[in-house]
Design a protein around this motif. Structure first.
Motif, PDB file in Angstrom:
ATOM      1  N   SER A 439       0.850  -1.183   0.000  1.00 43.62           N
ATOM      2  CA  SER A 439       0.000   0.000   0.000  1.00 43.62           C
ATOM      3  C   SER A 439       0.887   1.234   0.000  1.00 43.62           C
ATOM      4  N   GLU A 440       0.372   2.284  -0.597  1.00 46.13           N
ATOM      5  CA  GLU A 440       1.081   3.543  -0.663  1.00 46.13           C
ATOM      6  C   GLU A 440       0.580   4.388   0.511  1.00 46.13           C
ATOM      7  N   VAL A 441       1.463   4.679   1.455  1.00 46.05           N
ATOM      8  CA  VAL A 441       1.032   5.395   2.655  1.00 46.05           C
ATOM      9  C   VAL A 441       1.523   6.839   2.608  1.00 46.05           C
ATOM     10  N   ASP A 442       0.647   7.760   2.934  1.00 51.56           N
ATOM     11  CA  ASP A 442       1.009   9.178   2.962  1.00 51.56           C
ATOM     12  C   ASP A 442       1.786   9.468   4.253  1.00 51.56           C
ATOM     13  N   ILE A 443       3.016   9.946   4.108  1.00 59.38           N
ATOM     14  CA  ILE A 443       3.821  10.210   5.308  1.00 59.38           C
ATOM     15  C   ILE A 443       4.142  11.699   5.434  1.00 59.38           C
ATOM     16  N   THR A 444       3.370  12.538   4.731  1.00 55.56           N
ATOM     17  CA  THR A 444       3.659  13.977   4.720  1.00 55.56           C
ATOM     18  C   THR A 444       3.688  14.567   6.134  1.00 55.56           C
ATOM     19  N   GLU A 445       2.665  14.220   6.922  1.00 58.88           N
ATOM     20  CA  GLU A 445       2.603  14.838   8.252  1.00 58.88           C
ATOM     21  C   GLU A 445       3.754  14.387   9.140  1.00 58.88           C
TER      22      GLU A 445
END
Ligand code: ADP
Ligand code: MG
Ligand code: ZN
Length: 587
Positions: A439-445
């Motif tokens: 899965s592609e996980v958003d790690i921006t925060e």
């Protein structure tokens, strides 16, 4: 067959023309086949060997590019037996030549060696033999400095040339000619004299370095015009590549390795590569305590001890060598079933070489690298003086960190090859894993939190080691490092994964400071860090959710994982600092 002007070496051979050199009906074909089986005791040629033999027997100048251990030497040793006169072999290292002499002696092939320490009488015998049509020597090995410095040798070679007894020149490790290569040797620069003085003698250059700029450079230096270049694929199809997570608890980690060796590789031969001399000793001792026949090998051991360990392992009396990179040259054991990296290599090229010592017999073998966060910085400080050292290391880290690209395809880039997934044949952990699980996980925060902490440090004129950064990010350590910054809910390994991702992508960069005893590693804001200020900029990372690097969103309510991260608590071990010198080794 090769009717066109290619015999002048002006035009490159077409594919069809090259294929003609695979034919078994040359005048020397029967004799070559007989020597392959009876003299060399081999069953059949490996890919490109027959073609190379036929090309050089047809007096073509040839560059042969093949991975180490694939059998380049046969491509001049066999022709030497099928020709009159002798083959001159230039090789960079006396130890390599001595290995070859021993090998040839075991096959009863007469050969001679000339180097700086040859006695006067021996040198004289060999030089006389050069112009003697009845001389038994089929191969004469010389160091490049002999050619560069001995006028006597050149004059004997000249006589031999005129008597048509100098039949072939083989330049082993030909990339040593080029300054662009990784192993430049000044004396190789002077080998151009060979083709100038003996233009009719076919030259065969051999190397495992495929870079075209290096090869072009070698052509110029050696004065060969447009040699035929044969390049074997670097894809070792029988090797299975896998990356595993290194447990930060060294007991757990060693049990992991010991279990593999005792169960999966029961009674099979292998190598465990480690970072330092100290590691070699500790790890082999720990494996011994777990009833594994393991011995250390590193540069600072007595030469006799090294030879003994090497021999006992080759004979199968020691199961595992726990070695630094010093264990490399001259290893020619065919049935190595596993190469385990206790610590990542400093580059993908190095990893390919080291892991490539497995499965030389073409039977299946495993290459497993254990990847740990702290090791990145241990190696980083070690390669700090090397040009491109950091970039190469980060490529190795990328190889380990990614879960979405075939390991082989990442390696291939470094050899200028393209290996598609079908070239892997599911022989790596990524190709064997299930794609739909990724899965592609958003790690921006998460990344924004890291940037905040580093900005705070900058404002205080401080630099943070990876350890200190992780500490501050998880709400621990000195309060001044986390004034007004958010602390993470990620588990230790997840947080590490985010930092690595940021480093690989240029949101973070490495920085060093030097004391007389230690090199310190720091993480600083990278050139892309300002992008994280913009609300629209996102950063994501491919993950295996069940895997050890799974990340949860900081705002997401994954209670279970949060609870776990609290109960476990991040366990910080010594990472970023590395004691200098002594225990560390480079090639
Ligand atoms: P390179 O110079 O390409 O690194 P070497 O010439 O030293 O490789 O050969 C490596 C090993 O491969 C040697 O043990 C050699 O006997 C073996 N070998 C070479 N050709 C063959 C073949 N056709 N079949 C099996 N083994 C081979
Ligand atoms: Mg070789
Ligand atoms: Zn693959």
């Amino acid at each position: 067959s090769s009717s066109s002007s290619s015999s002048q070496g002006v035009l490159a051979l077409t594919k069809q023309e090259l294929e003609c050199y695979d034919r078994p009906d040359f005048p020397w074909s029967d004799e070559a086949q007989r020597h392959l089986v009876d003299t060399f005791r081999l069953r059949e040629f490996r890919p490109l060997q027959l073609r190379a033999v036929n090309l050089t027997m047809s007096s073509k100048d040839l560059f042969l590019v093949m991975p180490t251990g694939r059998g380049k030497s046969l491509c001049y040793q066999l022709p030497a037996l099928c020709s009159t006169g002798f083959t001159l072999v230039v090789s960079p290292l006396v130890s390599l030549m001595e290995d070859q002499m021993m090998f040839l002696r075991s096959l009863e092939i007469p050969a001679a060696l000339l180097n700086a320490s040859s006695s006067k009488e021996h040198a004289k015998t060999v030089m006389v033999a050069m112009t003697d049509a009845k001389s038994p020597f089929r191969l004469i090995y010389v160091t490049p400095e002999k050619i560069a410095k001995s006028k006597l040798l050149m004059s004997r070679l000249d006589k031999a040339y005129k008597a048509q007894l100098l039949r072939r020149v083989a330049v082993d490790e030909v990339h040593c000619c080029s300054q662009w290569g990784h192993d430049f040797r000044p004396d190789y620069k002077l080998l151009g004299i060979l083709k100038r003085q003996f233009p009719l003698v076919p030259l065969l250059g051999l190397t495992a370095t495929a870079t075209s700029s290096v090869l072009l450079d070698c052509e110029k230096i050696l004065n060969v015009t447009r040699p035929v270049t044969l390049t074997a694929s670097f894809n070792r199809t029988n090797l299975y590549y896998e990356v595993r997570c290194k447990d930060s608890d060294s007991e757990v980690f060693l049990n992991h390795i010991a279990d593999l060796i005792q169960q999966k590789y029961h009674q099979q031969s292998g190598i465990v590569y480690v970072f330092s001399q100290k590691d070699a000793e500790c790890v082999s001792e720990q494996l011994q305590q777990r009833h594994i026949e393991a011995h250390p090998y590193h540069a600072h051991m007595d030469p006799q001890d090294k030879t003994r360990v090497h021999r006992r392992w080759t004979e199968g009396r020691v199961q595992v060598v726990v070695a630094t990179v010093a264990f490399g040259m001259g290893i020619d054991k065919s049935n190595v079933r596993f190469v385990i990296h206790h610590t990542i290599s400093k580059s993908i090229e190095n990893y390919y070489q080291e892991s490539g010592r497995a499965g030389r017999d073409d039977q299946p073998a495993d290459c497993i690298v254990f990847y740990g966060f702290a090791d990145i910085f241990r190696i980083s400080t070690m390669v700090v003086m090397e040009t491109m050292g950091q970039q190469k290391l980060l490529q190795m880290v990328d190889y380990c960190h990614r879960v979405d690209r075939c390991r082989r395809s990442l390696m291939a880039v470094h050899f200028g090859e393209v290996w598609e997934e079908q070239d892997c044949g599911r022989m790596c952990d990524v190709c064997r894993g299930r794609k739909e699980e990724l899965s592609e996980v958003d790690i921006t925060e998460h990344a924004q939190q890291v940037v905040q902490i580093l900005e705070l440090a900058v404002s205080q004129d401080e630099r943070l080691t990876p350890l200190k950064l992780l500490e501050a990010w998880s709400g621990k350590g000195p309060a001044k490092h986390r004034k007004g910054t958010a602390s993470t809910t990620l588990r230790r390994r997840e947080a590490e994964g985010v930092l690595v991702r940021m480093l690989l992508q240029g949101y973070l960069r490495e920085d060093f400071s030097f004391t007389p005893y230690t090199t310190h590693f720091y993480l600083r804001l990278g050139r892309k860090a300002p992008l994280l200020k913009s609300a629209s900029h996102r950063l994501s990372m491919s993950m295996r959710p069940e895997g050890a690097t799974a990340v949860t969103s900081p705002s997401g309510g994954d209670q279970e994982k949060r609870a776990e991260s609290k109960s476990k608590g991040p366990s910080f071990e010594d990472g970023p600092k590395t004691k200098k010198a002594k225990t560390r080794e480079t090639q």
